[in-house]
Design an enzyme around this catalytic site. Sequence first.
Site: not given
Ligand code: CTP
Length: 360
Positions: A170, A239, A249, A284, A298, A302
């Site tokens: 990303n 994710d 490759k 975040f 969230k 969490k």
């Molecule tokens: N986070 C994490 N591990 C993951 C995904 C996210 O620790 N696999 C953490 C991020 O670092 C951030 C928080 O969870 O502090 C929220 O991340 P976000 O991507 O907004 O939330 P998700 O739970 O992944 O939800 P979605 O992507 O469905 O919005």
Amino acid sequence: MTEHAQQFVGKCTFETLTRRPVYTDLFVPGEKILHISLVRECDWVVIAPATANIIGKMAAGIGDDLLSTLLLVDLPKVIVTPAMNTGMWENPIVQENLCKLGELGVGLIAPGTGLLACGERGTGRFPETEEFLEALFYLRYSPRNLAGKRILISAGPSREWIDPVRFLSNPATGLMGCALASAARARGAVVTLVAGPLAVRGPGGVTVIPVETALEMEEAMQKEFEPCDGCIMNAAVSDFRPTSSFATKLKKEQYPDFNLSLVPNPDILFGLGQRKRNQVLVGFCAETDNPLTEAKRKLAKKNLDLMVANTVVKGESGFAVSTNKAWIVNRKGESIDCPIMDKVELAGLICDTVASLFPQ
Ligand code: CTP
């Protein structure tokens, strides 16, 4: 300039380049007493570089030339940047002197590590100019409200390799996470930064653990979590990762209709929330829609103490820009609505909010 300093660079060179007077003598007849007026008329007294000799004199209260005498006048105005050979830097007497000066309010900008003037490698090198200025800025403008706290921070993106030349990731650069690390350190914290591949310069004076994948990041965060007092999970974690990654490759002729199969990565922050005892845990979330609702959802899911929600608006907030529009939400559902601000400034505000959650 001390007598020894003038062995390195002449007084005239400094006067010409800075267009400022250079003082070298303690006894200058005139209306003012120089070693007092120089200190009273300035905001800070910065010794950069500071030798083991001047540090020793300060700690012992010796004033035998202009510099050492003016340093006796107002210790909390003084900031030292030691620069010397590693053996001298590690000398317990030098370290003891620095601790003593620290307790008396003298600021310290830690030396860097690398090639030294003597040709050896190690700690004791004068920091890079940008690092020095940044440290100076933080030291002077930050409250010491995280003194002695251990703060664990994650920053940057993760990379999920498809084959040796391609990955899923990303646009995160690590700017916000590095700003948080610098802000926490300036507030007196001992900082560990678990960093995905950074597109910005890493912060000085913090322990950096470099990682690439979400699984590596999870391992590092889990390992470092136990002893920390506060943890800010700022990294943009993928994710999903490819179900399997190719050792060589991928050739397009071989896979004309290639489909990438993915498996979910662990939610690192959720895992930390499960283990949390009395740590302050911060997440975040970067959202395009409903940032506040998502932040509250969230935060509860969490088991966090704070959630920082930011919008993703091109050029204004979110990835790869220097500013953010954010809200800092707490467990009661209360939120601080922060105007669009520089990530460095926002980092300070987040650290101050974290500091306010520790028992006073
Ligand atoms: N986070 C994490 N591990 C993951 C995904 C996210 O620790 N696999 C953490 C991020 O670092 C951030 C928080 O969870 O502090 C929220 O991340 P976000 O991507 O907004 O939330 P998700 O739970 O992944 O939800 P979605 O992507 O469905 O919005």
